[in-house]
Design an enzyme around this catalytic site. Structure first.
Site, PDB file in Angstrom:
ATOM      1  N   GLU A 172       0.798  -1.231   0.000  1.00 41.58           N
ATOM      2  CA  GLU A 172       0.000   0.000   0.000  1.00 41.58           C
ATOM      3  C   GLU A 172       0.830   1.280   0.000  1.00 41.58           C
ATOM      4  O   GLU A 172       0.815   2.040   0.982  1.00 41.58           O
ATOM      5  CB  GLU A 172      -0.973   0.018   1.190  1.00 41.58           C
ATOM      6  CG  GLU A 172      -1.958  -1.135   1.183  1.00 41.58           C
ATOM      7  CD  GLU A 172      -3.098  -0.960   2.189  1.00 41.58           C
ATOM      8  OE1 GLU A 172      -3.070   0.002   2.967  1.00 41.58           O
ATOM      9  OE2 GLU A 172      -4.014  -1.784   2.159  1.00 41.58           O
ATOM     10  N   GLU A 372      -5.233  -8.514   0.840  1.00 38.62           N
ATOM     11  CA  GLU A 372      -5.905  -8.173   2.096  1.00 38.62           C
ATOM     12  C   GLU A 372      -7.371  -7.906   1.821  1.00 38.62           C
ATOM     13  O   GLU A 372      -7.714  -7.209   0.864  1.00 38.62           O
ATOM     14  CB  GLU A 372      -5.342  -6.889   2.744  1.00 38.62           C
ATOM     15  CG  GLU A 372      -4.034  -7.045   3.441  1.00 38.62           C
ATOM     16  CD  GLU A 372      -3.550  -5.739   4.091  1.00 38.62           C
ATOM     17  OE1 GLU A 372      -4.375  -4.883   4.453  1.00 38.62           O
ATOM     18  OE2 GLU A 372      -2.317  -5.597   4.202  1.00 38.62           O
TER      19      GLU A 372
HETATM   20  C1  PNW Z   1      -4.252  -1.650   5.566  1.00 33.52           C
HETATM   21  N1  PNW Z   1      -6.926   4.125   5.129  1.00 33.52           N
HETATM   22  O1  PNW Z   1      -4.145  -0.406   6.185  1.00 33.52           O
HETATM   23  C2  PNW Z   1      -2.944  -2.281   5.953  1.00 33.52           C
HETATM   24  O2  PNW Z   1      -2.268  -2.941   4.912  1.00 33.52           O
HETATM   25  C3  PNW Z   1      -2.998  -3.072   7.197  1.00 33.52           C
HETATM   26  O3  PNW Z   1      -1.752  -3.023   7.817  1.00 33.52           O
HETATM   27  C4  PNW Z   1      -4.121  -2.555   8.087  1.00 33.52           C
HETATM   28  O4  PNW Z   1      -4.126  -3.111   9.353  1.00 33.52           O
HETATM   29  C5  PNW Z   1      -5.420  -2.835   7.332  1.00 33.52           C
HETATM   30  O5  PNW Z   1      -5.396  -2.260   6.041  1.00 33.52           O
HETATM   31  C6  PNW Z   1      -6.676  -2.369   8.070  1.00 33.52           C
HETATM   32  O6  PNW Z   1      -6.674  -0.970   8.219  1.00 33.52           O
HETATM   33  C7  PNW Z   1      -4.903   0.669   5.878  1.00 33.52           C
HETATM   34  O7  PNW Z   1      -7.055   4.946   6.051  1.00 33.52           O
HETATM   35  C8  PNW Z   1      -4.924   1.687   6.821  1.00 33.52           C
HETATM   36  O8  PNW Z   1      -7.375   4.316   3.998  1.00 33.52           O
HETATM   37  C9  PNW Z   1      -5.597   2.839   6.574  1.00 33.52           C
HETATM   38  C10 PNW Z   1      -6.247   2.969   5.365  1.00 33.52           C
HETATM   39  C11 PNW Z   1      -6.225   1.977   4.398  1.00 33.52           C
HETATM   40  C12 PNW Z   1      -5.554   0.817   4.671  1.00 33.52           C
END
Ligand code: PNW
Length: 466
Positions: A172, A372
Site C-alpha cells: 500500500e 488483504e
Molecule cells: C491496511 N486508510 O491499512 C494495511 O495494509 C494493514 O496493515 C491494516 O491493518 C489494514 O489495512 C486495516 O486498516 C490501511 O485509512 C490503513 O485508507 C488505513 C487505510 C487503508 C488501509
C-alpha cells in the site's frame, strides 16, 4: 438452491490459494530485541497524541516470541499461505550496510516453521516500518531512499530467497505516501503535499529497482496496492469530477506507473499547483513498470465522493488532520447508506468485483491476488469463552462471492488473503480495532480462534455444504 448459509456454493478453481495476513510492526513486538533498530513507527507511536491511547507496537502480540505456536494455529485452521512482512530495521538496523544476522535468523526460523507445516511463506519487504535513520536523512521524499530499499531487498532475498516462491516489495504505497507525508495520520506524521507526491514516486521507484534486481536473480515479484471503488454521490458534473480526482490519486497514481509506465495526465494536471514532477527522472517510469509476476490488491471499501465542501469523513482517520489528497483538498466524502464496520468503512462487496475487473480491462494482463480483505468489529468473548463474529463471516462470505464473480467473468484471480490472521496493533487506532480471525487477549496474549476462523478453515478444506 438458495444460498442462505455463508460459504454455501462457493467454488474456487483448483490451486486457488487461501491465506491470511499480518505485518511486522502490528504483531511482532520485541521492538529492541536482537539488534533491531528503531523505525518511523516506533518514533511515531512513542510521540504523544499520535496513536489512540498512546499505544505502541513495543509488545504487540509477541509474534516474535510466539511464532511457533502461531504457525501451529495456522496449520490447525488449514491456511495454505501466510502473508507476513519483514521488518527492515530488524534485518538492517540503520537502513544501510551489513545485515543483522540475529534479525535475519528470526525470519529464517519462521519460514522453516511454515514450510514444515506445509504453509507457503508470502513475505512483503516493506509494510511501513522505514528505519528511522533513513527518515532522518529525508525519508521517502528523498530519491536515495529508493536506492536504499533496493539494496535491502537484494540483500535479504539473497539470504532467504531459496525458500520463498513469491516476493512482494511494498504494501500500500498510497498509505506510506499520502497518510505518512500528507495527512500525517501515519508515520512519520509529516503534512506536506509536495513531499507526499515525491514519496509516492520514490516508493514506486524503490519497488521497480527491487523488482528488477529480484527478477534478474530468478525470483518472482509482486507489489500490493490498495484499491477503492470510487463513485460520485450524484451524476452532477462537479461530483463526477471530484470522483475522477480521487480515483486518480487513490488508484491510478499507482496502477498507471506500475502497469503502463506513465503517470495519468489528468492527475499530473490536478497536481500542478503542488508539484511540477521534476523529481521524476528520465528512465524512472521504465524502472517502475518492470514486469510483474503478480499484482496484489487490498480491498476494504468504497469512496462516495462529492464536489461540495469537505464535510464528510473519508475514513482515513484523524479528525482535524491535514488532507491526504494533494491538490484535491476541497473534495468531500459522503457516507452512503450501506452498513459500516467498526472502522466506519462501508461494506460494499460488489466493489471488489469492480476493482478486479477494472484492473483486468484497463491494464495489461497480470495474475491477481487479493492480498488483504477483512473487517473490524467489536468482538467480545462470550461467557463460555467463545468469540462469535457472524458479521465478519458475512463480510468474508460476501467478498469471497465477489471474488468468484470476478473469476466467472475471466479475471485471473489466483488467491485470497484475509486481513488479519490475528487481532493486532491497528496503526493510529492502537489496539482498539480488531480485524483478526483469531481473538487476542492483550493481557495474557492468549489466542482464541473466533467463529470466523473455524468457518474460514472449513471453507478452505471444502467442508462447507455445497
Ligand atoms: C491496511 N486508510 O491499512 C494495511 O495494509 C494493514 O496493515 C491494516 O491493518 C489494514 O489495512 C486495516 O486498516 C490501511 O485509512 C490503513 O485508507 C488505513 C487505510 C487503508 C488501509
Amino acid at each position: 438452491e438458495s444460498q442462505t448459509e455463508p460459504g454455501t456454493g462457493l467454488q474456487f478453481p483448483t490451486g486457488f490459494l487461501f491465506g491470511a495476513a499480518t505485518a511486522a510492526y502490528q504483531v511482532e513486538g520485541a521492538a529492541t530485541a536482537d539488534g533491531r533498530g528503531p523505525s518511523i513507527w516506533d518514533t511515531f507511536a512513542h510521540t504523544p497524541g499520535r496513536v489512540l491511547g498512546g499505544e505502541t507496537g513495543d509488545v504487540a502480540i509477541e509474534h516474535y516470541q510466539r511464532y511457533r505456536e502461531d504457525v501451529a494455529l495456522m496449520s490447525d485452521l488449514g491456511l495454505q499461505a501466510y502473508r507476513f512482512s519483514i521488518a527492515w530495521p530488524r534485518v538492517q538496523p540503520t537502513g544501510r550496510g551489513a545485515l543483522n544476522r540475529a534479525g535475519v535468523d528470526f525470519y529464517s526460523r519462521l519460514i522453516d516453521e511454515l514450510l514444515a507445516a506445509g504453509i507457503e511463506p508470502w513475505p512483503t519487504l516493506y509494510h511501513w516500518d522505514l528505519p528511522q535513520p533513513l527518515e532522518d536523512a529525508g525519508g521517502w521524499p528523498e530519491r536515495d531512499t529508493a536506492e536504499r530499499f533496493a539494496d535491502y531487498a537484494g540483500a535479504i532475498t539473497a539470504v532467504l530467497g531459496d525458500r520463498v516462491r513469491q516476493w512482494t516489495t511494498l504494501n500500500e504505497p498510497w498509505c506510506s505516501a499520502f497518510l505518512g507525508y500528507g495527512s500525517g495520520v501515519h508515520a512519520p506524521g509529516r503534512q506536506d503535499p509536495a513531499a507526499a507526491v515525491r514519496a509516492g514516486h520514490h516508493l514506486m521507484l524503490g519497488h521497480g529497482l527491487a523488482a528488477g534486481l529480484l527478477r534478474s536473480g530468478g525470483h518472482q515479484v509482486g507489489v500490493t496496492i490498495n484499491l477503492y471503488d470510487v463513485v460520485p454521490v450524484s451524476e452532477r458534473e462537479i461530483d463526477v469530477d471530484a470522483a475522477r480526482r480521487i480515483d486518480g490519486l487513490q488508484n491510478r497514481f499507482f496502477l498507471d506507473p506500475v502497469l503502463l509506465g506513465s503517470y495519468p495526465a489528468d492527475v499530473v494536471a490536478d497536481l500542478a499547483p503542488v508539484t511540477d514532477f521534476s523529481h521524476v527522472h528520465d528512465g524512472d517510469l521504465a524502472v517502475i513498470s518492470t514486469p510483474l509476476d503478480i499484482l496484489g490488491v487490498n480491498y476494504y471499501s468504497r469512496h462516495v465522493v462529492t464536489g461540495e465542501a469537505n464535510t464528510g469523513d473519508d475514513g482515513h482517520g484523524g479528525g482535524g488532520s491535514a488532507s491526504p489528497w494533494p491538490g484535491s483538498e476541497h473534495v468531500g466524502f459522503s457516507k452512503g447508506e450501506l452498513p459500516v464496520t467498526a472502522m466506519g468503512w462501508e461494506i460494499h462487496a460488489e466493489g471488489l468485483t469492480s476493482v478486479l475487473e477494472r484492473v483486468c480491462v484497463e491494464y495489461p494482463p497480470v495474475p491477481l491476488y487479493v492480498t488483504e480483505n477483512g473487517a473490524a468489529f467489536a468482538d467480545v468473548p462470550d461467557s463460555d469463552g467463545l468469540v462469535r463474529d457472524p458479521d465478519r463471516i458475512s463480510y468474508l462470505d460476501g467478498h469471497l462471492r465477489a471474488c468468484q464473480a470476478a473469476i466467472d467473468v475471466g479475471v485471473p484471480l489466483r488467491g485470497y488473503f484475509c486481513w488479519s490472521l490475528f487481532d493486532n496493533f491497528e496503526w493510529s487506532w492502537g489496539y482498539s480495532r480488531r480485524f483478526g480471525l483469531v481473538y487476542v487477549d492483550y493481557e495474557t496474549q492468549t489466542r482464541t480462534p473466533k467463529s470466523s476462523a473455524y468457518w474460514y478453515g472449513d471453507l478452505i478444506r471444502g467442508r462447507l455444504a455445497t
